[in-house]
Design an enzyme around this catalytic site. Sequence first.
Site, PDB file in Angstrom:
ATOM      1  N   PRO A  56       0.841  -1.214   0.000  1.00  0.00           N
ATOM      2  CA  PRO A  56       0.000   0.000   0.000  1.00  0.00           C
ATOM      3  C   PRO A  56       0.871   1.258   0.000  1.00  0.00           C
ATOM      4  O   PRO A  56       1.813   1.354   0.769  1.00  0.00           O
ATOM      5  CB  PRO A  56      -0.785  -0.113   1.310  1.00  0.00           C
ATOM      6  CG  PRO A  56      -0.698  -1.539   1.710  1.00  0.00           C
ATOM      7  CD  PRO A  56       0.609  -2.045   1.172  1.00  0.00           C
ATOM      8  N   GLU A  57       0.564   2.181  -0.899  1.00  0.00           N
ATOM      9  CA  GLU A  57       1.290   3.449  -0.985  1.00  0.00           C
ATOM     10  C   GLU A  57       0.307   4.578  -0.643  1.00  0.00           C
ATOM     11  O   GLU A  57      -0.786   4.320  -0.159  1.00  0.00           O
ATOM     12  CB  GLU A  57       1.892   3.610  -2.386  1.00  0.00           C
ATOM     13  CG  GLU A  57       2.824   2.450  -2.753  1.00  0.00           C
ATOM     14  CD  GLU A  57       3.420   2.556  -4.155  1.00  0.00           C
ATOM     15  OE1 GLU A  57       3.513   3.679  -4.692  1.00  0.00           O
ATOM     16  OE2 GLU A  57       3.775   1.516  -4.718  1.00  0.00           O
TER      17      GLU A  57
END
Length: 273
Positions: free
Chosen positions: A2-3
């Site tokens: 996840p960014e």
Amino acid sequence: MPELPEVETVKNELSPYVIGRCVSGITLLWEGIVKEPSVDEFRSRLVGQRIAGIARRGKYLIFSLSGGDSLIVHLKMTGSLIVGRDLSEEPKFTRAIIHLDNGIHIFFRDPRKFGVLRLVRDSDSIVGKLGPEPLDADFTPQVLAQRLAKRKAPMKALLCDQNFIAGIGSMYADEALFATGIHPMRSAESLSNEEIEHLYKAIGEILWAAIENKGASVNTYFRPDGTKGTAHYEFKVAHRGGEPCVKCGTPIERVVVRGRGSYFCPRCQPEKP
Ligand SMILES: [Zn+2]
């Protein structure tokens, strides 16, 4: 992993369930998820505190608590926070459950067990050294240019360096570099002013579009309601090795830059500008 767009989506979609609610209990199915303080202190200090707000800094989620503590969550490689009303809904690979006084349970699902929970007095002890937020108003092309100046590091490595700029990881770095025609191995100091302006614009557009699409679910990222984001349908190069470039048809290649698999089009992103 996840960014920024994925963590921003989690923050946005979790907010209505958690803001103003009291933590009524915590279940640790894997105690190793708690990084600080000790598991006993974490449990006793957290339970009973009200969640006053939730914010994102880089890839961190920060729950500010009524007692002055911050609960800081990092989803790392494979973490998700899933909302449930019934404990029987516990997803597979749940490592911790935060119980709230409105009957909501937040399941921290994390197959690879890299995710982290911290309870700290001062959130700056964890997020204080992060680079600028790419979507903040004070992040300008001039700020980006100053930070790139005289840096010899490959562009892919710099964009993924959380102390250089916060929240961008491998997927969105690959997308931003493709949009700008910059090879992932090019050194920062080789960029022209025009390329920097273009890169700045691409970073903003790509991150905003991904937030609108609720993040990218290439592997194990889920939204709080358990569904997937659709941002990866827009990817031009990330995770598209061997597929034809959308601009020129050349097969997308993968190169490892300082340990990170990086996807790029060898024709649209030449190694020498
Ligand atoms: Zn191409």
